[in-house]
Design a protein around this motif. Structure first.
Motif, PDB file in Angstrom:
ATOM      1  N   UNK A  59     -10.394   7.299  -1.722  1.00 28.52           N
ATOM      2  CA  UNK A  59     -10.817   7.221  -0.326  1.00 28.52           C
ATOM      3  C   UNK A  59      -9.645   6.881   0.574  1.00 28.52           C
ATOM      4  N   UNK A  60      -8.811   5.921   0.177  1.00 30.85           N
ATOM      5  CA  UNK A  60      -7.667   5.545   0.996  1.00 30.85           C
ATOM      6  C   UNK A  60      -6.735   6.720   1.234  1.00 30.85           C
ATOM      7  N   UNK A  61      -6.490   7.536   0.220  1.00 32.36           N
ATOM      8  CA  UNK A  61      -5.578   8.658   0.358  1.00 32.36           C
ATOM      9  C   UNK A  61      -6.092   9.657   1.382  1.00 32.36           C
ATOM     10  N   UNK A  62      -7.402   9.822   1.511  1.00 26.01           N
ATOM     11  CA  UNK A  62      -7.971  10.758   2.471  1.00 26.01           C
ATOM     12  C   UNK A  62      -7.674  10.341   3.907  1.00 26.01           C
ATOM     13  N   UNK A  63      -7.454   9.078   4.118  1.00 24.99           N
ATOM     14  CA  UNK A  63      -7.188   8.565   5.453  1.00 24.99           C
ATOM     15  C   UNK A  63      -5.705   8.359   5.724  1.00 24.99           C
ATOM     16  N   UNK A  64      -4.852   8.859   4.864  1.00 22.38           N
ATOM     17  CA  UNK A  64      -3.425   8.813   5.120  1.00 22.38           C
ATOM     18  C   UNK A  64      -2.696   7.609   4.591  1.00 22.38           C
ATOM     19  N   UNK A  65      -3.293   6.867   3.652  1.00 26.30           N
ATOM     20  CA  UNK A  65      -2.643   5.697   3.070  1.00 26.30           C
ATOM     21  C   UNK A  65      -2.343   5.932   1.595  1.00 26.30           C
ATOM     22  N   UNK A  66      -1.405   5.171   1.078  1.00 27.55           N
ATOM     23  CA  UNK A  66      -1.155   5.157  -0.360  1.00 27.55           C
ATOM     24  C   UNK A  66      -2.364   4.518  -1.030  1.00 27.55           C
ATOM     25  N   UNK A  67      -2.712   4.946  -2.218  1.00 30.21           N
ATOM     26  CA  UNK A  67      -3.857   4.359  -2.911  1.00 30.21           C
ATOM     27  C   UNK A  67      -3.597   2.913  -3.307  1.00 30.21           C
ATOM     28  N   UNK A  68      -2.331   2.550  -3.487  1.00 33.42           N
ATOM     29  CA  UNK A  68      -1.946   1.176  -3.822  1.00 33.42           C
ATOM     30  C   UNK A  68      -0.853   0.764  -2.845  1.00 33.42           C
ATOM     31  N   UNK A  69      -0.944  -0.447  -2.350  1.00 32.91           N
ATOM     32  CA  UNK A  69       0.083  -0.952  -1.448  1.00 32.91           C
ATOM     33  C   UNK A  69       1.417  -1.106  -2.152  1.00 32.91           C
ATOM     34  N   UNK A  70       2.448  -1.377  -1.381  1.00 31.02           N
ATOM     35  CA  UNK A  70       3.790  -1.492  -1.951  1.00 31.02           C
ATOM     36  C   UNK A  70       3.881  -2.650  -2.942  1.00 31.02           C
ATOM     37  N   UNK A  71       3.031  -3.663  -2.769  1.00 33.53           N
ATOM     38  CA  UNK A  71       3.042  -4.784  -3.707  1.00 33.53           C
ATOM     39  C   UNK A  71       1.869  -4.722  -4.675  1.00 33.53           C
ATOM     40  N   UNK A  72       1.332  -3.522  -4.885  1.00 31.21           N
ATOM     41  CA  UNK A  72       0.259  -3.317  -5.853  1.00 31.21           C
ATOM     42  C   UNK A  72       0.795  -3.033  -7.246  1.00 31.21           C
ATOM     43  N   UNK A  73       2.013  -3.487  -7.517  1.00 29.74           N
ATOM     44  CA  UNK A  73       2.680  -3.215  -8.795  1.00 29.74           C
ATOM     45  C   UNK A  73       1.820  -3.615  -9.989  1.00 29.74           C
ATOM     46  N   UNK A  74       1.168  -4.770  -9.880  1.00 32.94           N
ATOM     47  CA  UNK A  74       0.438  -5.295 -11.034  1.00 32.94           C
ATOM     48  C   UNK A  74      -0.928  -4.651 -11.219  1.00 32.94           C
ATOM     49  N   UNK A  75      -1.278  -3.686 -10.359  1.00 29.05           N
ATOM     50  CA  UNK A  75      -2.496  -2.910 -10.579  1.00 29.05           C
ATOM     51  C   UNK A  75      -2.358  -2.063 -11.839  1.00 29.05           C
ATOM     52  N   UNK A  76      -1.117  -1.770 -12.218  1.00 29.21           N
ATOM     53  CA  UNK A  76      -0.818  -1.018 -13.441  1.00 29.21           C
ATOM     54  C   UNK A  76       0.320  -1.746 -14.149  1.00 29.21           C
ATOM     55  N   UNK A  77      -0.031  -2.729 -14.952  1.00 29.13           N
ATOM     56  CA  UNK A  77       0.965  -3.592 -15.582  1.00 29.13           C
ATOM     57  C   UNK A  77       1.892  -2.806 -16.506  1.00 29.13           C
ATOM     58  N   UNK A  78       1.367  -1.790 -17.198  1.00 29.64           N
ATOM     59  CA  UNK A  78       2.203  -0.991 -18.092  1.00 29.64           C
ATOM     60  C   UNK A  78       3.329  -0.300 -17.354  1.00 29.64           C
ATOM     61  N   UNK A  79       2.992   0.384 -16.264  1.00 29.62           N
ATOM     62  CA  UNK A  79       4.024   1.057 -15.463  1.00 29.62           C
ATOM     63  C   UNK A  79       4.956   0.037 -14.842  1.00 29.62           C
TER      64      UNK A  79
END
Length: 118
Positions: free
Chosen positions: A4-24
Motif C-alpha cells: 500500500x505504501x508503494x502505491x502512494x509514492x513511499x518506500x515500503x520500509x523507511x530508511x531505518x527499517x533495516x531490522x525489518x529483515x535481519x538476514x539482509x
C-alpha cells in the motif's frame, strides 16, 4: 500493508527499517558489496558481477548506486530524486542498501513478490 505504501509514492520500509529483515541487515553489514551487487542486478542497473567490482571503484560506485536507486524508484513509482538518494547513500549507506533490497522484494504491482535468496 507493505504494498500500500508503494502505491502512494513511499518506500515500503523507511530508511531505518533495516531490522525489518535481519538476514539482509546482517549480510549487508558484513558484505555490503553483495547487497549492492544484488540490488544493481535486480533493478536492471548492472550485472551482479560487474556491480560487485564497481562497488570497490570510488565515485563510479556512487554513480551506479544512484542509478540503482533511481531505477528502483522508477519501477515502484516512488517519489524522490538524485539529491535525496545521494543523502541516503552518503549518510546512511548500509541502511539504504537494505531499504533497496526490501523494496525489490515487493512486486511493483502491489502484491508481495516471493522472496528468493541466492
Amino acid at each position: 500493508s507493505s504494498g500500500i505504501n508503494a502505491e502512494y509514492g513511499d518506500w515500503t520500509h523507511g530508511i531505518f527499517g533495516c531490522f525489518d529483515d535481519v538476514g539482509t541487515c546482517l549480510i549487508t553489514y558484513f558484505l555490503p558489496c553483495w547487497t549492492y551487487a544484488r540490488n544493481a542486478e535486480r533493478s536492471d542497473t548492472l550485472s551482479c558481477i560487474l556491480a560487485a567490482l564497481v562497488f570497490f571503484v570510488p565515485f563510479v560506485n556512487i554513480f551506479c548506486w544512484l542509478q540503482t536507486r533511481a531505477n528502483i524508484r522508477s519501477q515502484h513509482h516512488i517519489e524522490g530524486g538524485i539529491l535525496s538518494d545521494l543523502c541516503m547513500i552518503l549518510c546512511c549507506g548500509l541502511c539504504a542498501l537494505v531499504q533497496e533490497s526490501q523494496q525489490l522484494d515487493v512486486n511493483p504491482m502491489g502484491a508481495a513478490a516471493p522472496v528468493v535468496r541466492n
